[in-house]
Design a protein around this motif. Sequence first.
Motif, PDB file in Angstrom:
ATOM      1  N   SER A 158       0.828  -1.212   0.000  1.00 25.82           N
ATOM      2  CA  SER A 158       0.000   0.000   0.000  1.00 25.82           C
ATOM      3  C   SER A 158       0.860   1.257   0.000  1.00 25.82           C
ATOM      4  O   SER A 158       0.579   2.215  -0.723  1.00 25.82           O
ATOM      5  N   ALA A 159       1.910   1.240   0.818  1.00 29.87           N
ATOM      6  CA  ALA A 159       2.816   2.394   0.866  1.00 29.87           C
ATOM      7  C   ALA A 159       3.544   2.557  -0.467  1.00 29.87           C
ATOM      8  O   ALA A 159       3.717   3.675  -0.949  1.00 29.87           O
ATOM      9  N   GLY A 160       3.958   1.448  -1.071  1.00 27.31           N
ATOM     10  CA  GLY A 160       4.601   1.505  -2.380  1.00 27.31           C
ATOM     11  C   GLY A 160       3.663   2.044  -3.441  1.00 27.31           C
ATOM     12  O   GLY A 160       4.056   2.867  -4.278  1.00 27.31           O
ATOM     13  N   TRP A 161       2.416   1.607  -3.397  1.00 26.31           N
ATOM     14  CA  TRP A 161       1.420   2.080  -4.354  1.00 26.31           C
ATOM     15  C   TRP A 161       1.198   3.580  -4.197  1.00 26.31           C
ATOM     16  O   TRP A 161       1.140   4.319  -5.174  1.00 26.31           O
ATOM     17  N   ARG A 162       1.096   4.039  -2.939  1.00 28.37           N
ATOM     18  CA  ARG A 162       0.879   5.471  -2.708  1.00 28.37           C
ATOM     19  C   ARG A 162       2.077   6.292  -3.200  1.00 28.37           C
ATOM     20  O   ARG A 162       1.910   7.351  -3.814  1.00 28.37           O
TER      21      ARG A 162
END
Length: 171
Positions: A158-162
């Motif tokens: 999720s952090a990578g996607w953001r």
Amino acid sequence: MELGEGLTRWTIRIALALLFFCCAGRQLAGEDRRWQTLERLLWPLGCGFFLTHIAAAIHFFHHDSQAEAYADIARQTQEALGAAVGEGLYVNYLMAIVWTADAAWLALAPQSYRRRSGWIEAAVLCFFLFIAFNGLVIFKSGWLRVFGIAATLVVAASAGWRAWQKTERKV
């Protein structure tokens, strides 16, 4: 399972599930108002479950004795890591203080909370995830360990996607 054991075990399980859910949700939802409304409820709720877990563990497992809690954590650390270190008790208390302050900030001043510096957000969430990962993956086994690994991977993705979304907007 006795009431005290069940209360102690399930309050931490719910607290950590809410912690992981909120950490991933923050990354995925961004500025979505519906998410922010839900998080203002779930983040303090997770904190409440965490505080209840600490109180229940001290009372039911350690007979209201800090010395007994310290010794038990030292024993668990010896079994898991080969060194009898009980200071993890104080790390749990620090997490309780930080989560309480963070949840209070979100509940009482959500606009200020949402504008806080990125390094504060990152430091708080990394600290929480480090503690949760250690509690579930290093010190547990079976389905709890699998949950800890999966939840950590979801939050990391999720952090990578953001981060990817932010770079896409700049281009």
